[in-house]
Design an enzyme around this catalytic site. Sequence first.
Site, PDB file in Angstrom:
ATOM      1  N   ASP A 278      44.796  49.495  31.320  1.00 49.06           N
ATOM      2  CA  ASP A 278      44.816  49.246  32.757  1.00 49.06           C
ATOM      3  C   ASP A 278      46.252  48.977  33.208  1.00 49.06           C
ATOM      4  O   ASP A 278      47.087  48.486  32.438  1.00 49.06           O
ATOM      5  CB  ASP A 278      43.948  48.041  33.112  1.00 49.06           C
ATOM      6  CG  ASP A 278      42.458  48.323  32.945  1.00 49.06           C
ATOM      7  OD1 ASP A 278      42.101  49.501  32.829  1.00 49.06           O
ATOM      8  OD2 ASP A 278      41.678  47.356  32.929  1.00 49.06           O
ATOM      9  N   LYS A 300      44.579  50.972  37.729  1.00 48.50           N
ATOM     10  CA  LYS A 300      45.229  50.944  39.029  1.00 48.50           C
ATOM     11  C   LYS A 300      45.467  49.510  39.457  1.00 48.50           C
ATOM     12  O   LYS A 300      44.827  48.579  38.992  1.00 48.50           O
ATOM     13  CB  LYS A 300      44.367  51.642  40.080  1.00 48.50           C
ATOM     14  CG  LYS A 300      43.083  50.900  40.438  1.00 48.50           C
ATOM     15  CD  LYS A 300      42.368  51.597  41.575  1.00 48.50           C
ATOM     16  CE  LYS A 300      41.106  50.835  41.975  1.00 48.50           C
ATOM     17  NZ  LYS A 300      40.419  51.461  43.112  1.00 48.50           N
ATOM     18  N   GLY A 331      42.048  44.646  31.297  1.00 47.81           N
ATOM     19  CA  GLY A 331      42.410  43.299  31.730  1.00 47.81           C
ATOM     20  C   GLY A 331      41.219  42.367  31.659  1.00 47.81           C
ATOM     21  O   GLY A 331      40.081  42.770  31.924  1.00 47.81           O
ATOM     22  N   GLY A 332      41.470  41.109  31.299  1.00 48.99           N
ATOM     23  CA  GLY A 332      40.376  40.147  31.208  1.00 48.99           C
ATOM     24  C   GLY A 332      39.440  40.484  30.072  1.00 48.99           C
ATOM     25  O   GLY A 332      39.857  40.737  28.945  1.00 48.99           O
ATOM     26  N   THR A 361      38.443  36.058  30.409  1.00 51.62           N
ATOM     27  CA  THR A 361      38.372  36.522  31.780  1.00 51.62           C
ATOM     28  C   THR A 361      39.250  35.642  32.676  1.00 51.62           C
ATOM     29  O   THR A 361      39.538  34.479  32.354  1.00 51.62           O
ATOM     30  CB  THR A 361      36.919  36.532  32.286  1.00 51.62           C
ATOM     31  OG1 THR A 361      36.866  37.203  33.550  1.00 51.62           O
ATOM     32  CG2 THR A 361      36.371  35.121  32.439  1.00 51.62           C
ATOM     33  N   ALA A 362      39.681  36.189  33.803  1.00 50.38           N
ATOM     34  CA  ALA A 362      40.665  35.513  34.653  1.00 50.38           C
ATOM     35  C   ALA A 362      40.215  34.120  35.065  1.00 50.38           C
ATOM     36  O   ALA A 362      41.018  33.183  35.103  1.00 50.38           O
ATOM     37  CB  ALA A 362      40.946  36.364  35.888  1.00 50.38           C
ATOM     38  N   MET A 416      38.302  40.121  43.099  1.00 48.59           N
ATOM     39  CA  MET A 416      38.491  41.298  43.954  1.00 48.59           C
ATOM     40  C   MET A 416      37.906  41.083  45.353  1.00 48.59           C
ATOM     41  O   MET A 416      37.265  41.957  45.915  1.00 48.59           O
ATOM     42  CB  MET A 416      37.865  42.535  43.296  1.00 48.59           C
ATOM     43  CG  MET A 416      38.489  42.882  41.952  1.00 48.59           C
ATOM     44  SD  MET A 416      37.604  44.163  41.039  1.00 48.59           S
ATOM     45  CE  MET A 416      36.162  43.261  40.451  1.00 48.59           C
TER      46      MET A 416
END
Length: 499
Positions: A278, A300, A331-332, A361-362, A416
Amino acid sequence: MRSSSTMRRNDLSIQGGKAQDQEARLEYLPLFLSVTHQDVVILGGSDGAAAKARLLCRAGARVRLFARTLGPEMGDLVRTGQVALAGDSPTLDGLRGCRLAFDDGADAEASMFLGARASDLGLLVNTIDRPAACDFIVPAIIDRSPVVVAISTGGASPALAKLVRQRVESVLPAGLGRLARALSACREGVKRVLSTGRARLRFWDSFLTDARLDRLARCTEEQMGAQVAEEVETALAGTADTDPAGDVALVGAGPGDPGLLSLAAAQALRTADVVLHDALVSREVLDMVRKDARLISVGKRAGGAAMPQDMINRLMVTHARRGVRVVRLKGGDPFIFGRGGEEQEHLIAHGIHPRVVGGTTAALGVAATLGIPLTHRGVARSLRLVTGALGEGMEGDDARDWAGLADPETTLCLYMAGRKVAEAARGLMAGGLGPTTPVAVVWSGCTPDQECRFCTVGELAHWTGDPRNGHPVLFIVGAVVAFAPAWTASSDQSRFQTG
């Protein structure tokens, strides 16, 4: 010749994006040069020059010295015959045939003579402690011959290189050299059993685990050869002489800090042939991929162009069928808003059963950096991870039942949600969540660019846009946010700008 070349402040009103990290230019090409039975010249008899002379002697070079005076250390090297004193000042004939030259800079006339003729003679020069005047530099080394580790700061800070060397040396087993010699004796036997380079590479990657290295390196010289030979033979007995099938690992890179990678994730990166990553995976994590692996960016940033998911799926299958080890680096965590489940389904449908390596995870990583307990007895009895992004075919209030999430005893982590967060806040209040419920807004969590701003749900309802467009943002909503040490400090200032 060469020339040298805690969190951010809590202010939502900062405008403009931060400069992206640029991959540093490689100041020097790292290599190991054989000087065995080669002539090398040294100018100067200082202790610094003597240190270089001793290193050259250990590497098998023939050292030719030009010096007007000799310090005690260089004098000992000359008296014992390790270094040949060729004269007071360098001559053209004295420089011919030498591959390298070291100059301690004490004799300006000798240095000028060397500098004027080095290029014509094809002679590379190192001027001690003057990196701007060097064609090459000598790194700090850890010698576990035949294992040698070289560490350099490009001449910027030899003291720092020495410190790094000491730290690395402290974790390398003393028996590493013995182990390397024993493994060398086994290489031909492995080649006879495994005829292809790919099969041999896969064998050694699986054989040399951290646990085995630590155990074998403790063997004595007498034990080492037999022990290594026995374990290699046992491992080879279950290995077929065919190119191994490819495989895919779905690996969680965590939210950015390489320290949050699991040991399994780090191992997958060290052994991968191809890494599909990513765009938000940090440079520090990508630096853990072995240098001959192929890196392909497929993700992205918010609002940016992305490789279509079906193309990512095809790439994973295509590379795996070529027999290579593929890491899909996400990611995460791969299975938390990462489409890892979809990728697993596609791979299984094509006969490839991926290995899944979870990641931090974030929400977990960010909460830890802020000191926010996501659950807390008597305050928050549950945790919900929610995406604010709309899925395909979902519109308006049908896309997310924010009112149904308005439980004051639940911590909400909104991923998000930048474009929908004001709507989310209004929906949460409509569902009964108090407008004074604390919120932490975090950009670029668990990276050096992390920024945090505290506010309330009522203030969040007036969100007018993300001033850090392109930086991933996470919203933590719930009473537990007030446990963050920075929450109290933020209460006496205007916490949130509403436009």
